[in-house]
Design a protein around this motif. Structure first.
Motif, PDB file in Angstrom:
ATOM      1  N   LEU A 273       0.877  -1.138   0.156  1.00  0.00           N
ATOM      2  CA  LEU A 273      -0.010  -0.243   0.050  1.00  0.00           C
ATOM      3  C   LEU A 273       0.972   1.307   0.311  1.00  0.00           C
ATOM      4  CD1 LEU A 273      -2.780   1.477   0.136  1.00  0.00           C
ATOM      5  CD2 LEU A 273      -2.649   1.124   2.667  1.00  0.00           C
ATOM      6  N   LEU A 274       0.961   1.858  -1.099  1.00  0.00           N
ATOM      7  CA  LEU A 274       1.729   3.073  -1.511  1.00  0.00           C
ATOM      8  C   LEU A 274       1.049   4.202  -1.185  1.00  0.00           C
ATOM      9  CD1 LEU A 274       4.529   4.519  -2.239  1.00  0.00           C
ATOM     10  CD2 LEU A 274       3.655   4.117  -4.719  1.00  0.00           C
ATOM     11  N   LEU A 275       1.332   5.080   0.082  1.00  0.00           N
ATOM     12  CA  LEU A 275       0.717   6.324   0.378  1.00  0.00           C
ATOM     13  C   LEU A 275       1.529   7.406  -0.388  1.00  0.00           C
ATOM     14  CD1 LEU A 275       0.101   5.814   3.911  1.00  0.00           C
ATOM     15  CD2 LEU A 275      -1.546   5.387   2.199  1.00  0.00           C
ATOM     16  N   ARG A 276       0.882   8.206  -1.618  1.00  0.00           N
ATOM     17  CA  ARG A 276       1.626   9.262  -2.139  1.00  0.00           C
ATOM     18  C   ARG A 276       0.971  10.507  -1.569  1.00  0.00           C
ATOM     19  NH1 ARG A 276       3.212   8.130  -7.678  1.00  0.00           N
ATOM     20  NH2 ARG A 276       4.440  10.306  -7.098  1.00  0.00           N
ATOM     21  N   MET A 277       1.552  10.737  -0.414  1.00  0.00           N
ATOM     22  CA  MET A 277       1.186  11.713   0.604  1.00  0.00           C
ATOM     23  C   MET A 277       2.325  12.517   0.987  1.00  0.00           C
ATOM     24  SD  MET A 277      -1.923   9.763   2.436  1.00  0.00           S
ATOM     25  CE  MET A 277      -2.631  11.231   3.175  1.00  0.00           C
ATOM     26  N   ASN A 278       3.432  12.874   0.122  1.00  0.00           N
ATOM     27  CA  ASN A 278       4.668  13.278   0.525  1.00  0.00           C
ATOM     28  C   ASN A 278       4.566  14.586   1.674  1.00  0.00           C
ATOM     29  OD1 ASN A 278       5.647  11.523  -0.752  1.00  0.00           O
ATOM     30  ND2 ASN A 278       6.090  12.850  -2.678  1.00  0.00           N
ATOM     31  N   ASP A 279       3.649  15.528   1.643  1.00  0.00           N
ATOM     32  CA  ASP A 279       3.549  16.698   2.509  1.00  0.00           C
ATOM     33  C   ASP A 279       2.395  16.551   3.428  1.00  0.00           C
ATOM     34  OD1 ASP A 279       5.762  17.789   1.338  1.00  0.00           O
ATOM     35  OD2 ASP A 279       4.401  18.812  -0.256  1.00  0.00           O
ATOM     36  N   ALA A 280       1.758  15.425   3.527  1.00  0.00           N
ATOM     37  CA  ALA A 280       0.680  15.037   4.239  1.00  0.00           C
ATOM     38  C   ALA A 280       1.060  15.024   6.062  1.00  0.00           C
ATOM     39  CB  ALA A 280      -0.021  13.779   4.171  1.00  0.00           C
ATOM     40  N   HIS A 281       0.281  15.688   6.639  1.00  0.00           N
ATOM     41  CA  HIS A 281       0.325  15.702   8.184  1.00  0.00           C
ATOM     42  C   HIS A 281       0.147  14.311   8.750  1.00  0.00           C
ATOM     43  CE1 HIS A 281      -0.826  16.703  12.522  1.00  0.00           C
ATOM     44  NE2 HIS A 281       0.058  17.553  12.357  1.00  0.00           N
ATOM     45  N   LYS A 282       0.573  14.145   9.813  1.00  0.00           N
ATOM     46  CA  LYS A 282       0.144  12.744  10.315  1.00  0.00           C
ATOM     47  C   LYS A 282      -1.064  12.262  10.460  1.00  0.00           C
ATOM     48  CE  LYS A 282       0.815  14.184  15.293  1.00  0.00           C
ATOM     49  NZ  LYS A 282       1.230  13.737  16.494  1.00  0.00           N
ATOM     50  N   ASP A 283      -2.080  13.258  10.719  1.00  0.00           N
ATOM     51  CA  ASP A 283      -3.363  13.122  10.899  1.00  0.00           C
ATOM     52  C   ASP A 283      -4.009  12.586   9.412  1.00  0.00           C
ATOM     53  OD1 ASP A 283      -3.344  13.419  13.614  1.00  0.00           O
ATOM     54  OD2 ASP A 283      -3.771  15.645  13.496  1.00  0.00           O
ATOM     55  N   GLU A 284      -3.626  13.159   8.608  1.00  0.00           N
ATOM     56  CA  GLU A 284      -3.905  12.810   7.096  1.00  0.00           C
ATOM     57  C   GLU A 284      -3.771  11.460   6.666  1.00  0.00           C
ATOM     58  OE1 GLU A 284      -3.715  16.527   4.338  1.00  0.00           O
ATOM     59  OE2 GLU A 284      -2.213  16.928   5.765  1.00  0.00           O
ATOM     60  N   LYS A 285      -2.706  11.077   7.161  1.00  0.00           N
ATOM     61  CA  LYS A 285      -2.055   9.666   6.662  1.00  0.00           C
ATOM     62  C   LYS A 285      -3.206   8.844   7.646  1.00  0.00           C
ATOM     63  CE  LYS A 285       2.608  11.288   6.795  1.00  0.00           C
ATOM     64  NZ  LYS A 285       4.003  10.879   7.313  1.00  0.00           N
ATOM     65  N   LEU A 286      -3.217   9.050   8.599  1.00  0.00           N
ATOM     66  CA  LEU A 286      -4.226   8.195   9.736  1.00  0.00           C
ATOM     67  C   LEU A 286      -5.643   8.057   8.921  1.00  0.00           C
ATOM     68  CD1 LEU A 286      -4.457   6.265  12.030  1.00  0.00           C
ATOM     69  CD2 LEU A 286      -4.816   8.471  13.271  1.00  0.00           C
ATOM     70  N   THR A 287      -6.235   9.292   8.556  1.00  0.00           N
ATOM     71  CA  THR A 287      -7.454   9.284   8.001  1.00  0.00           C
ATOM     72  C   THR A 287      -7.561   8.525   6.782  1.00  0.00           C
ATOM     73  OG1 THR A 287      -7.978  11.828   8.941  1.00  0.00           O
ATOM     74  CG2 THR A 287      -9.154  10.848   7.118  1.00  0.00           C
ATOM     75  N   ALA A 288      -6.543   8.696   5.879  1.00  0.00           N
ATOM     76  CA  ALA A 288      -6.313   7.908   4.659  1.00  0.00           C
ATOM     77  C   ALA A 288      -6.590   6.327   4.954  1.00  0.00           C
ATOM     78  CB  ALA A 288      -5.181   8.153   4.113  1.00  0.00           C
ATOM     79  N   ILE A 289      -5.447   5.938   6.145  1.00  0.00           N
ATOM     80  CA  ILE A 289      -5.540   4.514   6.391  1.00  0.00           C
ATOM     81  C   ILE A 289      -6.895   3.994   6.874  1.00  0.00           C
ATOM     82  CG2 ILE A 289      -4.408   2.785   8.083  1.00  0.00           C
ATOM     83  CD1 ILE A 289      -2.603   3.410   5.535  1.00  0.00           C
ATOM     84  N   LYS A 290      -7.298   4.759   7.781  1.00  0.00           N
ATOM     85  CA  LYS A 290      -8.886   4.376   8.192  1.00  0.00           C
ATOM     86  C   LYS A 290      -9.730   4.127   7.189  1.00  0.00           C
ATOM     87  CE  LYS A 290      -8.188   6.367  12.687  1.00  0.00           C
ATOM     88  NZ  LYS A 290      -9.175   7.743  13.740  1.00  0.00           N
ATOM     89  N   SER A 291      -9.904   5.061   6.223  1.00  0.00           N
ATOM     90  CA  SER A 291     -10.910   5.149   4.884  1.00  0.00           C
ATOM     91  C   SER A 291     -10.431   3.960   4.143  1.00  0.00           C
ATOM     92  CB  SER A 291     -10.710   6.399   4.336  1.00  0.00           C
ATOM     93  OG  SER A 291     -11.378   6.284   3.107  1.00  0.00           O
ATOM     94  N   ILE A 292      -9.153   3.620   3.927  1.00  0.00           N
ATOM     95  CA  ILE A 292      -8.885   2.631   2.908  1.00  0.00           C
ATOM     96  C   ILE A 292      -9.193   1.187   3.486  1.00  0.00           C
ATOM     97  CG2 ILE A 292      -6.552   1.636   2.022  1.00  0.00           C
ATOM     98  CD1 ILE A 292      -5.496   4.119   1.671  1.00  0.00           C
ATOM     99  N   LEU A 293      -8.630   1.000   4.803  1.00  0.00           N
ATOM    100  CA  LEU A 293      -9.122  -0.291   5.417  1.00  0.00           C
ATOM    101  C   LEU A 293     -10.462  -0.703   5.558  1.00  0.00           C
ATOM    102  CD1 LEU A 293      -6.230  -0.441   8.214  1.00  0.00           C
ATOM    103  CD2 LEU A 293      -6.402  -1.639   5.960  1.00  0.00           C
ATOM    104  N   SER A 294     -11.398   0.509   5.921  1.00  0.00           N
ATOM    105  CA  SER A 294     -12.953   0.267   5.977  1.00  0.00           C
ATOM    106  C   SER A 294     -13.501  -0.044   4.459  1.00  0.00           C
ATOM    107  CB  SER A 294     -13.605   1.437   6.805  1.00  0.00           C
ATOM    108  OG  SER A 294     -13.577   2.505   5.818  1.00  0.00           O
TER     109      SER A 294
END
Length: 119
Positions: free
Chosen positions: A76-97
């Motif tokens: 699972l490649l996250l192309r979110m280079n400038d993302a804040h840690k909360d943005e990454k976590l939100t993305a992971i939650k959404s992807i997994l759900s």
């Protein structure tokens, strides 16, 4: 779903994602706890041997999978280079759900709020 998914979290993804995955009952190993400087190829081999999906922000994993044909359980490649840690976590939650059942044995790329899954 939780019992089936195991993860290897690359260093750049962040501690909060690692912690959240563990808190949700996912079998999660963090590269920062093993060897933060481990080569990508070695990390991919470790993940494959242990049946883990790699969560990374490093595009080099695409080269390992596609050009070098390295065996994998999933990336699972996250192309979110400038993302804040909360943005990454939100993305992971959404992807997994939404797509957790499709991540095994696929190369998935999350970019601009969209997930592309290649089997």
């Amino acid at each position: 779903m939780k019992a089936a998914l195991k993860f290897l979290v690359d260093v750049g993804v962040g501690k909060n994602v690692e912690g959240w995955l563990r808190s949700q009952g996912f079998d999660t190993t963090a590269l920062r706890d093993i060897d933060p400087r481990m080569a990508d190829q070695d990390a991919q081999k470790l993940a494959s041997t242990e049946g883990r999906i790699v969560i990374t922000m490093d595009k080099d994993f695409g080269e390992l999978v596609y050009r070098l044909q390295q065996k994998h359980v999933g990336v699972l490649l996250l192309r979110m280079n400038d993302a804040h840690k909360d943005e990454k976590l939100t993305a992971i939650k959404s992807i997994l759900s939404q797509y957790g059942d499709q991540l095994n044995n696929s190369f998935s790329t999350f970019r601009n709020g969209k997930l592309r899954i290649r089997k």
